[in-house]
Structure formats: structure tokens, C-alpha cells
Write a protein that holds these residues in place. Structure first.
Motif, PDB file in Angstrom:
ATOM      1  N   ALA A   1       0.994  -1.337   0.098  1.00  0.00           N
ATOM      2  CA  ALA A   1       0.119   0.028  -0.010  1.00  0.00           C
ATOM      3  C   ALA A   1       0.890   1.164   0.113  1.00  0.00           C
ATOM      4  O   ALA A   1       0.542   2.191  -0.729  1.00  0.00           O
ATOM      5  N   ARG A   2       1.970   1.199   0.696  1.00  0.00           N
ATOM      6  CA  ARG A   2       2.872   2.502   0.821  1.00  0.00           C
ATOM      7  C   ARG A   2       3.364   2.622  -0.332  1.00  0.00           C
ATOM      8  O   ARG A   2       3.635   3.794  -0.971  1.00  0.00           O
ATOM      9  N   ARG A   3       3.925   1.414  -1.097  1.00  0.00           N
ATOM     10  CA  ARG A   3       4.718   1.612  -2.437  1.00  0.00           C
ATOM     11  C   ARG A   3       3.823   1.894  -3.513  1.00  0.00           C
ATOM     12  O   ARG A   3       4.322   2.918  -4.185  1.00  0.00           O
ATOM     13  N   GLU A   4       2.688   1.448  -3.510  1.00  0.00           N
ATOM     14  CA  GLU A   4       1.669   2.119  -4.800  1.00  0.00           C
ATOM     15  C   GLU A   4       1.254   3.297  -4.418  1.00  0.00           C
ATOM     16  O   GLU A   4       1.111   4.076  -5.473  1.00  0.00           O
ATOM     17  N   LEU A   5       0.933   3.738  -3.174  1.00  0.00           N
ATOM     18  CA  LEU A   5       0.578   5.207  -2.918  1.00  0.00           C
ATOM     19  C   LEU A   5       1.743   6.038  -3.399  1.00  0.00           C
ATOM     20  O   LEU A   5       1.546   7.087  -4.269  1.00  0.00           O
ATOM     21  N   GLU A   6       2.763   5.893  -3.389  1.00  0.00           N
ATOM     22  CA  GLU A   6       4.165   6.572  -3.613  1.00  0.00           C
ATOM     23  C   GLU A   6       4.214   6.657  -5.175  1.00  0.00           C
ATOM     24  O   GLU A   6       4.602   7.719  -5.784  1.00  0.00           O
ATOM     25  N   GLU A   7       4.364   5.334  -5.563  1.00  0.00           N
ATOM     26  CA  GLU A   7       4.664   5.300  -7.078  1.00  0.00           C
ATOM     27  C   GLU A   7       3.404   5.835  -7.733  1.00  0.00           C
ATOM     28  O   GLU A   7       3.899   6.672  -8.830  1.00  0.00           O
TER      29      GLU A   7
END
Length: 187
Positions: free
Chosen positions: A94-100
């Protein structure tokens, strides 16, 4: 304590035949024994699971991305989301997708719900998170993702739903969760 009702009407697998192995999904056909003793076939889509993020900005707007969805042959407005990598924890995804997808990072990430998208033929599960305490950064979508980021109000989200621009279950579920939060102060 485990309930035995999860086995009610169980279909016992007799055999499994792999039909397709793709980059994201696979398809198998299972022959099953039904509770009445008869046999049937089940076409099953296997999926690694995914996350979706209801990201609320400090000025009370929801981050969304617009992208083309080939199966629908149209662009859709959706909350940031993506599939789990092998062994990846949903919160990290979730953190990765939000940032990407949006460039934003989150000080607070809370699991709202995990749900199956289409249990009649697929095992895909989506873990829906709410992200707050956002800090803006630079989006870095995957090389095959073409996105437009927007921060919308609840009223805009409802309008997009009415227009069919938002029509996927995860985003609709997130909008209803946001609406409940505005009414109750709790996610």
C-alpha cells in the motif's frame, strides 16, 4: 475459535487442470465433488492479491488516478492500487503503490477491510487501507502505467460515480467509507 460453517456446502477437489499461466493471473479448471455426491467443473482465476489506498489529503480531498482500463475499453478514475509482489506484506505494498502512483507518502496507514472481488470465479483479495498525514512527492508510475492524478472532494467523487467515471468496486467502497467517516468520525 474456528467456525465449522466455513465448510458448509464444501466442494471437494477431485482434480485440477492448469489452462493458462500469465504474468498476473492464472486460470485452472477444477473437477469437484458436490455436497450431494455429483461432480461439477469450476473455472478458477488465481490472483496474487492486491491493495487499494483511500488517501485523504490535509485539505480533505481524496487522491485518485485516471487511467485506461483495456477490459472496459475506457478510462476510469480509481483510488491508487496495485498487486502484491511475492512475499510482500499488504501494508508495504500500500505504501509503495501510493508513492509510485501519486508521489505521496503517508504518516498513518490503517487497514479498513479486506474483501474478495469476485468469489464466484476468482480468489483475488484486495486489502483496502486509509492513508492520512500525507506528504507530497513525485509520482513514479510503472513504465506501462499512464496516469493522471487528481485530488477530489467527496461531492466530486459522488458526481464521478453518477457519471460512471468511477465504477469499480474498490473505489466505490472507499468513497462510502470516507462518507461514513465524515458522518461518524471513525473509519
Amino acid at each position: 475459535m474456528t467456525s465449522i460453517s466455513h465448510k458448509k456446502f464444501e466442494e471437494v477437489t477431485i482434480s485440477t487442470r492448469s489452462v493458462f499461466q500469465g504474468r498476473i493471473i492464472s486460470l485452472q479448471v477444477d473437477t469437484v465433488k458436490l455436497p450431494n455426491g455429483s461432480e461439477a467443473t469450476r473455472e478458477i482465476v488465481k490472483h496474487p492479491g492486491a491493495v487499494a489506498v483511500l488517501a485523504i489529503t490535509p485539505d480533505d480531498r481524496m487522491l485518485v488516478v485516471e487511467q485506461y482500463r483495456k477490459p472496459l475499453e475506457k478510462s476510469q478514475i480509481e483510488i491508487p492500487a496495485g498487486k502484491l509482489e511475492p512475499g510482500e506484506k499488504p501494508e508495504n505494498c500500500a505504501r509503495r503503490e501510493l508513492e509510485e502512483e501519486t508521489g505521496y507518502t503517508s504518516a498513518s496507514l490503517q487497514l479498513l477491510s479486506s474483501f474478495y472481488t469476485s468469489p464466484g470465479f476468482a480468489d483475488e483479495i484486495i486489502h483496502l487501507y486509509v492513508a492520512q498525514g500525507l506528504t507530497k512527492g513525485e509520482a513514479q508510475p510503472d513504465e506501462d502505467e499512464f496516469l493522471e492524478i487528481e485530488a477530489i472532494t467527496l461531492e466530486q467523487a459522488q458526481q464521478y460515480m453518477a457519471e460512471g467515471r468511477i465504477s469499480d468496486a474498490k473505489t466505490i467502497m472507499a468513497i462510502y467509507a470516507w462518507q461514513m467517516y465524515k458522518l461518524t468520525g471513525k473509519f
